[in-house]
Design an enzyme around this catalytic site. Structure first.
Site, PDB file in Angstrom:
ATOM      1  N   LYS A  87       0.855  -1.195   0.000  1.00 15.47           N
ATOM      2  CA  LYS A  87       0.000   0.000   0.000  1.00 15.47           C
ATOM      3  C   LYS A  87       0.888   1.241   0.000  1.00 15.47           C
ATOM      4  O   LYS A  87       1.764   1.401   0.863  1.00 15.47           O
ATOM      5  CB  LYS A  87      -0.883  -0.031   1.252  1.00 15.47           C
ATOM      6  CG  LYS A  87      -2.173   0.730   1.127  1.00 15.47           C
ATOM      7  CD  LYS A  87      -3.053   0.411   2.314  1.00 15.47           C
ATOM      8  CE  LYS A  87      -4.358   1.177   2.281  1.00 15.47           C
ATOM      9  NZ  LYS A  87      -5.134   0.972   3.496  1.00 15.47           N
ATOM     10  N   ILE A  88       0.628   2.108  -0.967  1.00 17.62           N
ATOM     11  CA  ILE A  88       1.497   3.265  -1.216  1.00 17.62           C
ATOM     12  C   ILE A  88       0.649   4.537  -1.214  1.00 17.62           C
ATOM     13  O   ILE A  88      -0.387   4.583  -1.883  1.00 17.62           O
ATOM     14  CB  ILE A  88       2.147   3.153  -2.624  1.00 17.62           C
ATOM     15  CG1 ILE A  88       2.821   1.792  -2.812  1.00 17.62           C
ATOM     16  CG2 ILE A  88       3.059   4.313  -2.921  1.00 17.62           C
ATOM     17  CD1 ILE A  88       4.258   1.726  -2.477  1.00 17.62           C
TER      18      ILE A  88
END
Ligand code: G3P
Length: 219
Positions: A87-88
């Protein structure tokens, strides 16, 4: 539509999984902190424990906010288990990191998305999932569901492969409206998933059926 549970609480993840309708899990640093998980080793062990419960797709968020740091952290997270989705955050270096992970075949979830422009960028970079935060938009008097609709329309125009993962879902109507719009995934707390069960006419009808059955089946 896929159901992800938005929590780092193992009991809640187990309960949703046992219901048989869970497709994945999303976490974030706040949710990990809520469970009191800190330190690299504990964080890794906790993600592993989550992966051991579910079949696939566990979003684990990077803490770094510059490209090199995100790549290093994302690779470490991806090594924990094949089920991990990195997750960015939706920031400039985040877009570069998503592009990098895409080329490496590592799945990503672009988080903290609040506009259609951000959604276009993330899709262009090759994000696997896009997380627009519905509830947080509603909190500041913007229509979160309208954004989901707008992004769905744009993604259809260009056959973007990025999946819309509606996040910050606070109640059952958010989930139902997302289903109407055609969001690919909804991530929400356990109470939203179990809330779908509730209807007073179901309870009333079941009580009546059981009472009628008991009347003619006296022991
Ligand atoms: O999936 C994002 C979510 O964890 C944020 O939810 O309720 O804190 O806005 P909320």
């Amino acid at each position: 539509m896929k159901f992800f549970i938005d929590t780092a609480n193992l009991d809640e993840i187990r309960e949703a999984y046992d219901l048989g309708v869970l497709d994945g899990v999303t976490t974030n640093p706040s949710l990990m902190a809520k469970e009191g998980i800190s330190g690299d080793e504990n964080v890794t062990a906790h993600y592993k424990a989550i992966c051991d419960i579910v079949d696939d797709k566990v979003s684990a968020e990077v803490i770094a906010t510059e490209f090199e740091g995100m790549i290093k952290e994302g690779k470490e997270l991806a090594k924990i288990d094949d089920k991990i989705v990195v997750k960015i955050p939706m920031i400039k270096d985040g877009i570069k990191a998503i592009k990098y992970f895409h080329s490496e075949g590592i799945r990503t979830n672009c988080t903290l998305v609040f506009s259609a422009g951000q959604a276009i960028l993330a899709a262009k970079a090759g994000a696997t999932y896009l997380s627009p935060f519905i509830g947080r938009l509603d909190d500041i008097s913007f229509d979160g569901l309208e954004l989901i609709e707008q992004i769905a329309h744009i993604y259809q125009n260009y056959d973007f492969e990025t999946q819309i993962l509606a996040a910050s879902v606070r109640h059952t109507m958010h989930l139902i409206k997302c289903a109407e719009i055609g969001a690919d995934v909804v991530t929400c707390p356990l109470k939203v998933i179990t809330g779908l069960l509730n209807h007073p006419l179901t309870d009333k009808g079941l009580a009546q059926f059981l009472a009628d059955h008991a009347k003619v089946n006296k022991k």
